[in-house]
Design a protein around this motif. Structure first.
Motif, PDB file in Angstrom:
ATOM      1  N   THR A 148      41.535  46.265 -15.036  1.00  0.00           N
ATOM      2  CA  THR A 148      42.878  46.839 -15.060  1.00  0.00           C
ATOM      3  C   THR A 148      43.536  46.695 -16.421  1.00  0.00           C
ATOM      4  O   THR A 148      44.127  47.642 -16.953  1.00  0.00           O
ATOM      5  CB  THR A 148      43.763  46.171 -13.996  1.00  0.00           C
ATOM      6  OG1 THR A 148      43.142  46.303 -12.710  1.00  0.00           O
ATOM      7  CG2 THR A 148      45.142  46.813 -13.954  1.00  0.00           C
ATOM      8  N   ARG A 149      43.430  45.517 -17.010  1.00  0.00           N
ATOM      9  CA  ARG A 149      44.069  45.254 -18.297  1.00  0.00           C
ATOM     10  C   ARG A 149      43.077  45.321 -19.462  1.00  0.00           C
ATOM     11  O   ARG A 149      43.398  44.929 -20.583  1.00  0.00           O
ATOM     12  CB  ARG A 149      44.742  43.872 -18.280  1.00  0.00           C
ATOM     13  CG  ARG A 149      45.879  43.749 -17.274  1.00  0.00           C
ATOM     14  CD  ARG A 149      46.464  42.341 -17.284  1.00  0.00           C
ATOM     15  NE  ARG A 149      47.553  42.189 -16.354  1.00  0.00           N
ATOM     16  CZ  ARG A 149      48.828  42.443 -16.626  1.00  0.00           C
ATOM     17  NH1 ARG A 149      49.165  42.868 -17.824  1.00  0.00           N
ATOM     18  NH2 ARG A 149      49.767  42.271 -15.717  1.00  0.00           N
ATOM     19  N   PHE A 150      41.868  45.779 -19.178  1.00  0.00           N
ATOM     20  CA  PHE A 150      40.845  45.829 -20.213  1.00  0.00           C
ATOM     21  C   PHE A 150      40.963  47.086 -21.059  1.00  0.00           C
ATOM     22  O   PHE A 150      41.169  48.179 -20.542  1.00  0.00           O
ATOM     23  CB  PHE A 150      39.450  45.838 -19.576  1.00  0.00           C
ATOM     24  CG  PHE A 150      38.890  44.479 -19.274  1.00  0.00           C
ATOM     25  CD1 PHE A 150      39.700  43.373 -19.217  1.00  0.00           C
ATOM     26  CD2 PHE A 150      37.538  44.319 -19.039  1.00  0.00           C
ATOM     27  CE1 PHE A 150      39.185  42.119 -18.930  1.00  0.00           C
ATOM     28  CE2 PHE A 150      37.002  43.084 -18.752  1.00  0.00           C
ATOM     29  CZ  PHE A 150      37.828  41.972 -18.701  1.00  0.00           C
ATOM     30  N   SER A 151      40.799  46.918 -22.367  1.00  0.00           N
ATOM     31  CA  SER A 151      40.483  48.060 -23.220  1.00  0.00           C
ATOM     32  C   SER A 151      38.965  48.230 -23.172  1.00  0.00           C
ATOM     33  O   SER A 151      38.250  47.382 -22.624  1.00  0.00           O
ATOM     34  CB  SER A 151      40.934  47.792 -24.654  1.00  0.00           C
ATOM     35  OG  SER A 151      40.168  46.720 -25.217  1.00  0.00           O
ATOM     36  N   ALA A 152      38.460  49.319 -23.747  1.00  0.00           N
ATOM     37  CA  ALA A 152      37.008  49.501 -23.799  1.00  0.00           C
ATOM     38  C   ALA A 152      36.361  48.346 -24.549  1.00  0.00           C
ATOM     39  O   ALA A 152      35.294  47.845 -24.147  1.00  0.00           O
ATOM     40  CB  ALA A 152      36.667  50.836 -24.458  1.00  0.00           C
ATOM     41  N   ASN A 153      37.006  47.868 -25.608  1.00  0.00           N
ATOM     42  CA  ASN A 153      36.455  46.748 -26.377  1.00  0.00           C
ATOM     43  C   ASN A 153      36.419  45.463 -25.570  1.00  0.00           C
ATOM     44  O   ASN A 153      35.482  44.669 -25.691  1.00  0.00           O
ATOM     45  CB  ASN A 153      37.268  46.529 -27.661  1.00  0.00           C
ATOM     46  CG  ASN A 153      37.008  47.593 -28.701  1.00  0.00           C
ATOM     47  OD1 ASN A 153      35.961  48.238 -28.688  1.00  0.00           O
ATOM     48  ND2 ASN A 153      37.948  47.786 -29.611  1.00  0.00           N
TER      49      ASN A 153
END
Length: 312
Positions: A148-153
């Motif tokens: 949910t709070r993840f960026s692709a990186n």
């Protein structure tokens, strides 16, 4: 990840559409995994059975599937998973990628792609049906990553930390500091809240510094609450780690949090990392929000979470 190099390393990757499966599989491929996406499940058993002894010593295999995959029936898949786990020539792991509904809906709106289970229904109803369909797989998964709070990186880094081939046999440890204002790390296994300590932010001389500076270390160590509390935390960690290893855990993340993730959590994470290394472990130290320009602002905006002299 591998405990026996003679076993076929098989990673099954599934989860909610839009939660990051494609990103995860691409990162696995970059790490050296042989990657297959949306492979018809009726061919899965045949594909695995046809692998030779030599194949099993080559690259590990990651297979992605979801509700779009032909022949996908959760009940049948779980039955076959039990068959795979009973074999002594395969080390199988199930990874499930999850995400909050509101964030998934936002991603669908951005891409303007229809949900495969939509059939004319609103996207939130389709996602609810998908979540219900996959509920048993999520319960059964060895790893659940909430993106949910993840960026692709962020997701790529998490995949690297957990699934790099050739990882040492010892349980891989990550110690991380973070700021509660930006949320708890989704993959944290043990979380320690250090906001009970006196906050260096309220000292103008200490405010620009971080938990990596000696002045901050002295400030935190001089807090009467630190030594007894941290001592018990360290004892708990060192008590639990062998028990986790005995249960076959390959990876563990220990997180220390404070308001902004700049002072107290950083020093505590550094101190715990040093103690773990002294005990014979090889932890990776990560500071999630140390360099964030907003760390000082959230420290100043949340005095109720801190322990300044003379405040409630």
């Amino acid at each position: 990840m591998a405990e026996n190099r003679e076993k076929l390393q098989l990673l099954l990757v599934t989860g909610l559409l839009g939660a990051g499966k494609s990103t995860a599989l691409r990162q696995l491929e970059d790490l050296g995994w042989e990657m297959i996406d949306n492979f018809p499940l009726r061919f899965l058993q045949r594909q695995i059975d046809d692998l030779t002894e030599e194949d099993r010593t080559q690259a590990p295999i990651a297979i992605g599937f979801d509700v779009r995959t032909r022949d996908f029936v959760p009940r049948k898949f779980l039955s076959y998973l039990e068959t795979l786990e009973a074999r002594d020539d395969i080390a199988v792991t199930l990874l499930f990628l999850d995400c909050a509904g509101q964030e998934l809906e936002r991603r669908y709106n951005e891409t303007r792609r229809p949900h495969p289970l939509g059939h004319g229904r609103p996207v939130h109803e389709a996602m609810a049906a998908e979540r219900e369909l996959l509920a048993r797989l999520r319960e059964r998964a060895d790893f659940v990553f909430d993106t949910t709070r993840f960026s692709a990186n962020d997701l790529q880094q998490t995949i690297r930390e957990h699934f790099s081939p050739g990882s040492p046999r010892q349980m891989a440890l990550t110690v991380t500091s973070f700021g509660f204002a930006r949320g708890i790390p989704p993959v944290a296994d043990l979380v320690f809240d250090m906001r009970f300590l006196d906050n260096p932010h309220w000292d103008e001389k200490l405010r620009p510094l971080t938990g990596e500076d000696e002045e901050i270390a002295q400030h935190i160590e001089s807090d009467p609450a630190f030594a007894p509390a941290y001592g018990k935390i360290e004892d708990l960690i060192l008590t639990l780690l062998p028990l986790y290893e005995r249960q076959g855990r390959g990876y563990l993340t220990i997180a220390f949090g404070c308001t902004g993730g700049r002072h107290r959590s950083v020093y505590s994470a550094r101190k715990a990392t040093a103690a773990l290394r002294l005990a014979g472990y090889s932890p990776t130290l990560v500071h999630r929000t140390l360099r964030s320009r907003g760390a000082d602002l959230v420290e100043g905006n949340q005095p109720a979470l801190d322990t300044r002299p003379g405040t409630a």
